[in-house]
Design an enzyme around this catalytic site. Structure first.
Site, PDB file in Angstrom:
ATOM      1  N   TYR A 126       0.801  -1.223   0.000  1.00  0.00           N
ATOM      2  CA  TYR A 126       0.000   0.000   0.000  1.00  0.00           C
ATOM      3  C   TYR A 126       0.837   1.278   0.000  1.00  0.00           C
ATOM      4  O   TYR A 126       0.281   2.369  -0.116  1.00  0.00           O
ATOM      5  CB  TYR A 126      -0.952   0.005   1.193  1.00  0.00           C
ATOM      6  CG  TYR A 126      -1.933  -1.135   1.156  1.00  0.00           C
ATOM      7  CD1 TYR A 126      -2.945  -1.168   0.211  1.00  0.00           C
ATOM      8  CD2 TYR A 126      -1.835  -2.197   2.052  1.00  0.00           C
ATOM      9  CE1 TYR A 126      -3.842  -2.221   0.161  1.00  0.00           C
ATOM     10  CE2 TYR A 126      -2.727  -3.251   2.015  1.00  0.00           C
ATOM     11  CZ  TYR A 126      -3.717  -3.262   1.063  1.00  0.00           C
ATOM     12  OH  TYR A 126      -4.609  -4.313   1.012  1.00  0.00           O
ATOM     13  N   HIS A 134      -4.756   6.101  -1.024  1.00  0.00           N
ATOM     14  CA  HIS A 134      -5.358   5.936   0.305  1.00  0.00           C
ATOM     15  C   HIS A 134      -4.358   6.192   1.428  1.00  0.00           C
ATOM     16  O   HIS A 134      -4.756   6.447   2.555  1.00  0.00           O
ATOM     17  CB  HIS A 134      -5.905   4.511   0.430  1.00  0.00           C
ATOM     18  CG  HIS A 134      -7.332   4.409   0.858  1.00  0.00           C
ATOM     19  ND1 HIS A 134      -8.198   5.484   0.983  1.00  0.00           N
ATOM     20  CD2 HIS A 134      -8.067   3.325   1.213  1.00  0.00           C
ATOM     21  CE1 HIS A 134      -9.384   5.063   1.377  1.00  0.00           C
ATOM     22  NE2 HIS A 134      -9.337   3.760   1.535  1.00  0.00           N
ATOM     23  N   TYR A 149      -5.828  -1.122   9.209  1.00  0.00           N
ATOM     24  CA  TYR A 149      -6.407  -0.922   7.882  1.00  0.00           C
ATOM     25  C   TYR A 149      -7.426   0.205   7.960  1.00  0.00           C
ATOM     26  O   TYR A 149      -8.041   0.460   8.997  1.00  0.00           O
ATOM     27  CB  TYR A 149      -7.011  -2.201   7.274  1.00  0.00           C
ATOM     28  CG  TYR A 149      -5.941  -3.215   6.932  1.00  0.00           C
ATOM     29  CD1 TYR A 149      -5.221  -3.102   5.745  1.00  0.00           C
ATOM     30  CD2 TYR A 149      -5.632  -4.239   7.812  1.00  0.00           C
ATOM     31  CE1 TYR A 149      -4.219  -4.010   5.432  1.00  0.00           C
ATOM     32  CE2 TYR A 149      -4.632  -5.153   7.508  1.00  0.00           C
ATOM     33  CZ  TYR A 149      -3.926  -5.031   6.319  1.00  0.00           C
ATOM     34  OH  TYR A 149      -2.934  -5.917   6.029  1.00  0.00           O
ATOM     35  N   ASN A 167     -10.480   0.915   6.949  1.00  0.00           N
ATOM     36  CA  ASN A 167     -11.891   0.795   7.323  1.00  0.00           C
ATOM     37  C   ASN A 167     -12.120   0.498   8.806  1.00  0.00           C
ATOM     38  O   ASN A 167     -13.254   0.569   9.270  1.00  0.00           O
ATOM     39  CB  ASN A 167     -12.574  -0.283   6.483  1.00  0.00           C
ATOM     40  CG  ASN A 167     -12.619   0.085   5.014  1.00  0.00           C
ATOM     41  OD1 ASN A 167     -12.165   1.142   4.606  1.00  0.00           O
ATOM     42  ND2 ASN A 167     -13.174  -0.793   4.219  1.00  0.00           N
TER      43      ASN A 167
END
Length: 191
Positions: free
Chosen positions: A14, A19, A64, A66
């Protein structure tokens, strides 16, 4: 004590994605202010720093995006800061690449990390710094867009937005939300 919370996803896959721009801003602040290594606490990496003469925690939740609220709730529950002393830094698809926007409170606006934090804290009443990542082109899936890497023609604007975002956090720490919004929420295209 201030809590400066950059949102993103843990893991090498990532790094450099849209994000993770919240992580990028925290890493820039760490480069500017940190004297030590990151610690792990409450499902996050954190560093103690001094900004504008006050202790601040640089926090990157490792839960993470969420589930960011799980980690943030633990910090708030333990340190018990005034909610005005928390700043959440996250990506925003409704802003073009290179733009930043401070807000003293408000809805998540579709940002899942902010949604998680609002749900866990039971309030929208905390400052947040949104950093533009632009909208996906055509009918591209939103998840693919935010988990995708920056395009080569965006790299300089992204680098600049991270630096400006870090500058704005220094301003927020020194002068509060109103002066920070006045200084940094303007649209450079209209100047």
């Amino acid at each position: 004590m201030r809590l400066l919370i950059g949102l993103g996803n843990p893991g090498a896959q990532y790094v450099g994605t849209r994000h993770n721009i919240g992580f990028d801003v925290i890493h820039e602040l760490s480069r500017r202010f940190s004297l030590g290594r990151a610690q792990v606490k409450f499902q996050a990496e954190l560093q103690d720093v001094m900004i504008a003469g006050e202790k601040s925690l640089l926090i990157t939740p490792m839960t993470y995006m969420n589930c960011s609220g799980d980690s943030v709730w633990q910090f708030v529950n333990f340190y018990k800061p005034d909610l005005s002393e928390i700043a959440v830094i996250c990506d925003d698809m409704n802003l073009p690449v290179g733009r930043i926007r401070w807000k003293p409170s408000g809805s998540a606006g579709g940002q899942k990390g902010l949604s998680s934090i609002i749900r866990r804290l039971g309030t929208e009443a905390f400052p947040r710094l949104r950093i533009g990542v632009g909208r996906p082109p055509g009918k591209m899936d939103v998840t693919s867009w935010v988990l995708g890497r920056w395009q080569s023609d965006e790299q300089e604007a992204v680098r600049q937005s991270v630096l400006v975002a870090a500058d704005s956090i220094e301003k927020w720490c020194a002068d509060g939300i109103e002066l920070t919004m006045t200084t940094f929420n303007r649209n450079p295209a209209n100047e």
